[in-house]
Design an enzyme around this catalytic site. Sequence first.
Site, PDB file in Angstrom:
ATOM      1  N   GLU A  85       0.817  -1.218   0.000  1.00 61.05           N
ATOM      2  CA  GLU A  85       0.000   0.000   0.000  1.00 61.05           C
ATOM      3  C   GLU A  85       0.851   1.270   0.000  1.00 61.05           C
ATOM      4  OE1 GLU A  85      -3.419  -0.283   2.532  1.00 61.05           O
ATOM      5  OE2 GLU A  85      -3.202   1.813   3.127  1.00 61.05           O
ATOM      6  N   ASP A  86       1.946   1.270   0.731  1.00 55.54           N
ATOM      7  CA  ASP A  86       2.664   2.517   0.997  1.00 55.54           C
ATOM      8  C   ASP A  86       4.064   2.610   0.416  1.00 55.54           C
ATOM      9  OD1 ASP A  86       0.519   3.449   2.440  1.00 55.54           O
ATOM     10  OD2 ASP A  86       1.264   2.694   4.352  1.00 55.54           O
TER      11      ASP A  86
END
Length: 560
Positions: A85-86
């Site tokens: 996600e990051d």
Amino acid sequence: MLPWPTNPSDEPVADLLRAHRQIHPHGDVALVRQAYATAERMHWGQKRISGEDYITHPLAVAEILADLGMDTTTLVAALLHDTVEDTSYTLPRLHDDFGPEVALLVDGVTKFDKGFFGADAEGETIRKLLLRAGQDVRVLVIKLADRLHNMRTLDVRSTASRVRIATVTRDMLVPLCDRLGIQALKRELEDTVLLALHPDGYEEVRRHVATRPDWASFLNEVIGTLQPELARAKIDARVAPRPRHFYSVWKDAQDKHQPTPRELPRIVIIVEGRQTDCYAALGTVHSTWRPVPGRFKDFIASPKNNLYRSLHTTVLGPDDQPLEVLIRTEPMHRAAEYGIVANFRFPEFTARLSKQARAEQLAWLHRVLDWEAVADDAQRFLDALRCDLSEGQIHVFTDDGRRVQLPSGSTAVDLAYTLDVHTGHRCVAAHRGGRLIPLSSPLADGDVVEIVYTDQATYGPSPDWLEFVRTPHARLQITQWFDDGEPATIGHKVRIGRAAIGLALRQRNRGLANDDPLMSLADELGYPDMEALLVAVAEHRLAPEELVERMIKAVDTTPP
Ligand code: MN
């Protein structure tokens, strides 16, 4: 000069590995180290709002899971849970490096991109989380641990985001945790919610617990009296104090409109033997001290929705002081504390569970996934899930002895649809205790109900039923019966088209920062606007995979 040899306790994962090996002596230490190294490298330079290095968060989440007793695979996935996600780490890379199980777990807790899904992102994310949990329930356990650490570290955030995050935790995550039966996690989640949403209430309970008259000597006397009595009755058992958590003390005072928190001392008796020994222990307690009428509850004969089983009673203990008593066997205690997590913490015990007992543990999740198949958009699914999570539960019995769990306030129609869709569509009347009852009347816990259904060629639900059904499942089935053949609205089709393209992009591991590529594609293909293009996708006139292929080519070959 470099210190050599390195002290192993300097290693950031030392505590994690110790906690893991304590419960799983054969856990794969090298794999956990490799996952930590990858996560640390990928999150390098990223900071949390508190200013700490980002890696402290996945490490803390893995530590929560290690303490719960989860397996190595779960810890590896927890360390990597925010990388896709990051960071620039991709799902295919993760798959290559750590295998399909870890990839599935990480994908399950990875949020959909708000930039692409817009308002649907939240619904799609939760839907994916539950779908993945249906394949592997560890997805949900990781999600809960992730949330617990975010709740523990909420104080660095603004008041507005504190309230927003804590409200979602209270309304979605705590009920999910309850459905999975993980009390050990739920207690702390609830206490963090109390601190965030009702700081005054939290402080009041904290003061109450810190300043109440000393319970220790009272409980010592209780245990000192009871233990020999149990031995005399030849019941092998241990007795321990069992204080309530802050949230439970606060909630009780709220529900009973008490101005100040009040709480009874409480003990738990864990019997070594079989279920019948619980009732024998109850007999010993009731013959030692006078029971308070109306306070006995048998959650062994009739378990709570999350399969919690125990006997509860209140007695007048030494000096006529009221005392709450919980009685359970060792396996019941494990299940009450750890719920679904017990399967991972005590694998040798779980291996002995019957097939049916295992299926029952996840009955709730499978019911939710049943309506996932019926709810055609994420919002509908999310509404149904919210509704289910907010309800108390009752148990009713069919005339042939099946036990069915329903939200409280459910009717015979809800029961009929829960039995199966055809019974639902064909139901015309219901008997309770041999008497005809209105289809709309709410059932009570313990009711025995017979559904009367028609075998005529013409049958079907009545639109009035939508006024009183409580289960999302019945509501969706009835709505779908009447929806069939009705054209979907343009807005609806636009959403479907967008979701289809989103999924196709996702499969290629891509996303969209904005609508520009869609608009130029619509123009290129001769559609008046982007919406028309999305409707064409929804109506299967355009294949989303082909559109995505074109889009990626255009983006990858056009320099910015
Ligand atoms: Mn996280």
